[in-house]
Design a protein around this motif. Structure first.
Motif, PDB file in Angstrom:
ATOM      1  N   THR A 163       1.757   2.642   6.305  1.00 39.35           N
ATOM      2  CA  THR A 163       1.670   3.558   5.073  1.00 39.35           C
ATOM      3  C   THR A 163       0.777   4.737   4.932  1.00 39.35           C
ATOM      4  O   THR A 163       0.134   4.884   5.842  1.00 39.35           O
ATOM      5  CB  THR A 163       1.441   2.559   3.824  1.00 39.35           C
ATOM      6  OG1 THR A 163       0.238   1.815   4.128  1.00 39.35           O
ATOM      7  CG2 THR A 163       2.558   1.615   3.460  1.00 39.35           C
ATOM      8  N   LEU A 167       3.507   4.355  -1.345  1.00 43.74           N
ATOM      9  CA  LEU A 167       3.220   5.384  -2.351  1.00 43.74           C
ATOM     10  C   LEU A 167       3.507   5.134  -3.927  1.00 43.74           C
ATOM     11  O   LEU A 167       2.589   5.654  -4.604  1.00 43.74           O
ATOM     12  CB  LEU A 167       4.273   6.630  -1.926  1.00 43.74           C
ATOM     13  CG  LEU A 167       3.984   7.431  -0.603  1.00 43.74           C
ATOM     14  CD1 LEU A 167       5.087   8.631  -0.451  1.00 43.74           C
ATOM     15  CD2 LEU A 167       2.669   7.798  -0.599  1.00 43.74           C
ATOM     16  N   MET A 208      -1.671   2.949  -9.280  1.00 45.50           N
ATOM     17  CA  MET A 208      -3.158   2.859  -9.179  1.00 45.50           C
ATOM     18  C   MET A 208      -3.760   3.944  -9.535  1.00 45.50           C
ATOM     19  O   MET A 208      -4.757   4.015 -10.391  1.00 45.50           O
ATOM     20  CB  MET A 208      -3.734   2.406  -7.729  1.00 45.50           C
ATOM     21  CG  MET A 208      -3.028   1.287  -7.370  1.00 45.50           C
ATOM     22  SD  MET A 208      -3.599  -0.282  -7.732  1.00 45.50           S
ATOM     23  CE  MET A 208      -5.116  -0.269  -6.326  1.00 45.50           C
ATOM     24  N   HIS A 209      -3.449   5.214  -9.022  1.00 40.19           N
ATOM     25  CA  HIS A 209      -4.014   6.512  -9.241  1.00 40.19           C
ATOM     26  C   HIS A 209      -4.213   6.744 -10.798  1.00 40.19           C
ATOM     27  O   HIS A 209      -5.046   7.387 -11.334  1.00 40.19           O
ATOM     28  CB  HIS A 209      -3.557   7.642  -8.558  1.00 40.19           C
ATOM     29  CG  HIS A 209      -4.187   8.928  -8.393  1.00 40.19           C
ATOM     30  ND1 HIS A 209      -5.323   9.273  -7.901  1.00 40.19           N
ATOM     31  CD2 HIS A 209      -3.895   9.988  -9.123  1.00 40.19           C
ATOM     32  CE1 HIS A 209      -6.019   9.966  -7.872  1.00 40.19           C
ATOM     33  NE2 HIS A 209      -4.884  10.987  -8.872  1.00 40.19           N
ATOM     34  N   GLU A 260       0.934  -1.384  -0.007  1.00 45.12           N
ATOM     35  CA  GLU A 260       0.141   0.010   0.046  1.00 45.12           C
ATOM     36  C   GLU A 260       1.120   1.365   0.124  1.00 45.12           C
ATOM     37  O   GLU A 260       0.349   2.370   0.438  1.00 45.12           O
ATOM     38  CB  GLU A 260      -0.996  -0.057   1.408  1.00 45.12           C
ATOM     39  CG  GLU A 260      -2.013  -0.785   1.117  1.00 45.12           C
ATOM     40  CD  GLU A 260      -2.396  -1.554   2.286  1.00 45.12           C
ATOM     41  OE1 GLU A 260      -2.342  -1.103   3.269  1.00 45.12           O
ATOM     42  OE2 GLU A 260      -2.888  -2.991   2.168  1.00 45.12           O
ATOM     43  N   PRO A 283      -2.232  -3.412  -6.989  1.00 44.90           N
ATOM     44  CA  PRO A 283      -0.902  -2.927  -6.131  1.00 44.90           C
ATOM     45  C   PRO A 283       0.028  -4.341  -6.724  1.00 44.90           C
ATOM     46  O   PRO A 283      -0.115  -5.383  -6.660  1.00 44.90           O
ATOM     47  CB  PRO A 283      -1.171  -3.279  -4.732  1.00 44.90           C
ATOM     48  CG  PRO A 283      -2.444  -3.610  -4.544  1.00 44.90           C
ATOM     49  CD  PRO A 283      -3.258  -3.775  -5.806  1.00 44.90           C
ATOM     50  N   ASN A 298       2.759   2.447  -5.162  1.00 45.06           N
ATOM     51  CA  ASN A 298       1.667   1.667  -5.731  1.00 45.06           C
ATOM     52  C   ASN A 298       0.438   2.428  -5.873  1.00 45.06           C
ATOM     53  O   ASN A 298      -0.194   2.419  -6.663  1.00 45.06           O
ATOM     54  CB  ASN A 298       1.534   0.452  -4.805  1.00 45.06           C
ATOM     55  CG  ASN A 298       1.973  -0.853  -5.447  1.00 45.06           C
ATOM     56  OD1 ASN A 298       2.271  -1.183  -6.497  1.00 45.06           O
ATOM     57  ND2 ASN A 298       2.458  -1.719  -4.225  1.00 45.06           N
ATOM     58  N   GLN A 299       0.369   3.438  -4.747  1.00 45.73           N
ATOM     59  CA  GLN A 299      -0.889   4.397  -4.690  1.00 45.73           C
ATOM     60  C   GLN A 299      -0.908   5.238  -6.067  1.00 45.73           C
ATOM     61  O   GLN A 299      -1.891   5.376  -6.825  1.00 45.73           O
ATOM     62  CB  GLN A 299      -0.802   5.264  -3.354  1.00 45.73           C
ATOM     63  CG  GLN A 299      -1.470   4.481  -2.343  1.00 45.73           C
ATOM     64  CD  GLN A 299      -1.070   5.373  -1.101  1.00 45.73           C
ATOM     65  OE1 GLN A 299      -1.391   6.568  -1.001  1.00 45.73           O
ATOM     66  NE2 GLN A 299      -1.166   4.552   0.125  1.00 45.73           N
ATOM     67  N   LEU A 300       0.487   5.667  -6.336  1.00 43.68           N
ATOM     68  CA  LEU A 300       0.606   6.443  -7.622  1.00 43.68           C
ATOM     69  C   LEU A 300       0.226   5.830  -9.054  1.00 43.68           C
ATOM     70  O   LEU A 300      -0.554   6.186  -9.660  1.00 43.68           O
ATOM     71  CB  LEU A 300       1.977   6.996  -7.640  1.00 43.68           C
ATOM     72  CG  LEU A 300       2.411   8.044  -8.885  1.00 43.68           C
ATOM     73  CD1 LEU A 300       1.850   9.233  -8.630  1.00 43.68           C
ATOM     74  CD2 LEU A 300       3.788   8.077  -9.093  1.00 43.68           C
TER      75      LEU A 300
END
Lengths: 285, 275
Positions: B43, A133, A139-140, A131, A147, A135-137
């Protein structure tokens, strides 16, 4: 009285340092060499003179791939550390004119070296984790649907963490060589009509090679014996000789671990001597 | 001076900034996440802001207890610092003159610096095992730390004495001072700023040392070993909180060292070098 005292004085003064290295470096390494010929019967080691520990290393394909994997890490980290460190050192040495700023920026680069390696490795979790940054980026941006597990616990993470920890060992010696270059040489070359890339190729780069060599020795020896980063960042997926030794010690197979350590030491020393042959390092000290 | 900067300045400057970001970015993330709210996890995003996790480090709880390992690392670091400073000053004094065997000692010191750390750890472990000695943080781990801090301390002291002007000592002896008086009243005050530097370096290297200690600390872990153990079973921001606290402690030591260095340097005589 004074005549005997003077030469003796030097030996008395170096005695404590010498004893520390004798007791905690020379004797331990000699013990490793001796124990590498001992026998292991499943729960304890017994003195012997057998070559079984070495034979099993040279005949096993698992060991071969472990050693190759270690060399792979050394090669990748070495090349990337050089590629990062040289421009950084060059910028500090040639583009920062004021001494005060040079010192400040240099200190900024060295401070992380004084903090814990373990903490610096942990600090990648918020970035590379499931989770994290990154992966978040992704995904976004809809680049991935799920992920990516692979960022943490992969060879990529191992190399990244090693670069994070060790690139500085390359920056400092290269910087040290670069600032020592006599600026008159560069002015003379420019006055004689050399282009700036020629100045770099013919003067700056050759004169910085001793620094590159010292940095390379650090990187090679640090990565060759690595086991913490490999263990932590690959989650036990990747292998390296250091990690293999660590595991053998965990299961009390000291003779086997010792044989691996001897081979590791020999290979490392061969690499160091190979690097030393290319440049005269004593001029730097 | 108002000379137009070449394009390469900006390209390399950007590269340098990225490098600094690479060094500090991850660290600042865990600093922030230490102040994660009580419901937060490892996180981003931050779920509120609290000192909950920072406080949790000081209490005894299921994640373990950290005050004792901290005090242990602190004690060990202070012992290592004292020994490194004392031994490296002595050796540095000896190395001002060439003597038979000085090259050997020099290369032995370099070897200690570059030998893969697992060999030091394994070697000391087996050596103690074969002799039947007990591995403890104050014996075997102390030795392991010295193999790491002493080479740095020694190389710095050799550099310091290379730039040391012997005229001060000659003047002192001419005035009738003994060797010990000369050392205590002339040499020591002059090299004091460097000693602070060497001490600070030795302390932080020891305080954060992991690789060479990992197999030889005995049943009582040093702080870095304790933190490493925590990485496998702790999944709360307490891990970051501990990391933040111990890093801040390292920074405080570096800061105090630099400040003392500056203070001593400005109170010392204007020049103690040959040129």
């Amino acid at each position: 009285m004074l005549k005997i005292w003077k030469p003796l004085q030097n030996y008395l003064l170096v005695a404590p340092q010498f004893l520390v290295f004798l007791l905690f470096l020379v004797f331990p390494i000699l013990t490793i060499v001796v124990v590498s010929f001992w026998e292991f019967n499943g729960y304890a080691m017994t003195p012997a003179l057998i070559f079984e520990n070495y034979r099993s290393i040279f005949t096993s394909s698992v060991y071969l791939s472990t050693y190759l994997n270690t060399f792979k890490f050394v090669a990748i980290v070495w090349i990337l550390a050089f590629a990062i460190a040289y421009p950084v050192a060059y910028f500090l040495a040639f583009h920062i004119q004021s001494l005060k700023w040079q010192v400040i920026l240099f200190v900024v680069c060295t401070i992380p070296f004084f903090t814990s390696n373990v903490i610096r490795m942990i600090s990648w979790i918020p970035f590379l984790g499931r989770e994290g940054l990154l992966n978040q980026l992704l995904m976004h941006l809809n680049l991935v649907q799920e992920p990516v597990e692979l960022f943490l616990f992969s060879d990529f993470a191992v190399v990244l963490a090693m670069l994070h920890l060790y690139t500085l060992f390359m920056v400092v010696p290269i910087f040290n060589s670069l600032v020592r270059i006599d600026r008159n040489l560069i002015t003379a070359a420019l006055d004689s009509g050399a282009a700036s890339w020629q100045v770099f190729k013919e003067i700056i780069f050759p004169l910085s090679l001793p620094g590159v060599a010292i940095g390379s020795i650090f990187i090679v020896t640090l990565v060759m014996g690595e086991f913490t980063t490999v263990r932590l960042m690959s989650g036990g997926q990747a292998s390296s000789v250091g990690y293999a030794i660590r595991n053998q010690i965990g299961s009390l197979q000291y003779p086997q671990a010792a044989a691996n350590a001897v081979i590791l030491l020999i290979i490392t020393l061969m690499m160091v001597f190979a690097i030393l042959r290319t440049v005269d390092i004593r001029k730097e000290l | 001076m108002p000379q137009k900067r070449p394009l390469s300045f900006y390209i390399l400057g950007a590269f340098f900034s990225l490098f600094v970001l690479f060094l500090y970015g991850p660290m600042s993330a865990i600093f922030l996440l230490s102040f994660q709210g009580e419901e937060g996890n490892l996180t981003f995003p931050m779920r509120g802001f609290s000192f909950y996790w920072i406080q949790s480090v000081f209490g005894e709880q299921r994640i373990g207890e950290f005050v004792t390992p901290f005090l242990r690392s602190l004690t060990l670091g202070l012992i290592v610092t004292l020994l490194s400073v004392a031994f490296s000053v002595m050796a540095g004094m000896a190395f001002r003159r060439k003597f038979t065997g000085s090259r050997f000692i020099f290369y032995l010191t370099i070897t200690s610096l570059i030998v893969p750390s697992i060999l030091v750890s394994l070697g000391i472990g087996i050596f103690f095992n074969v002799l039947g000695w007990d591995v403890q943080w104050y014996s075997s781990a102390l030795g392991g730390h010295l193999t790491w801090t002493l080479p740095f301390a020694f190389l710095i002291m050799v550099g310091v004495f290379n730039r040391f002007n012997p005229a001060y000592e000659e003047a002192s002896r001419d005035l009738g001072a003994s060797d010990f008086q000369t050392f205590g009243q002339i040499v020591l005050p002059l090299i004091a700023p460097s000693l602070i530097g060497v001490g600070m370096l030795s302390f932080t290297l020891s305080y954060d040392e992991f690789n060479r200690t990992s197999l030889i600390s005995g049943e009582n872990n040093t702080l870095p070993l304790e933190i490493f153990g925590m990485t496998t079973n702790v999944t709360s921001p307490a891990l970051y909180a501990l990391g933040t606290l111990t890093t801040l402690f390292s920074f405080a030591i570096i800061g105090a060292g630099l400040a003392t260095f500056q203070a001593l340097k400005s109170s010392a005589p204007p020049s103690n070098s040959k040129n």
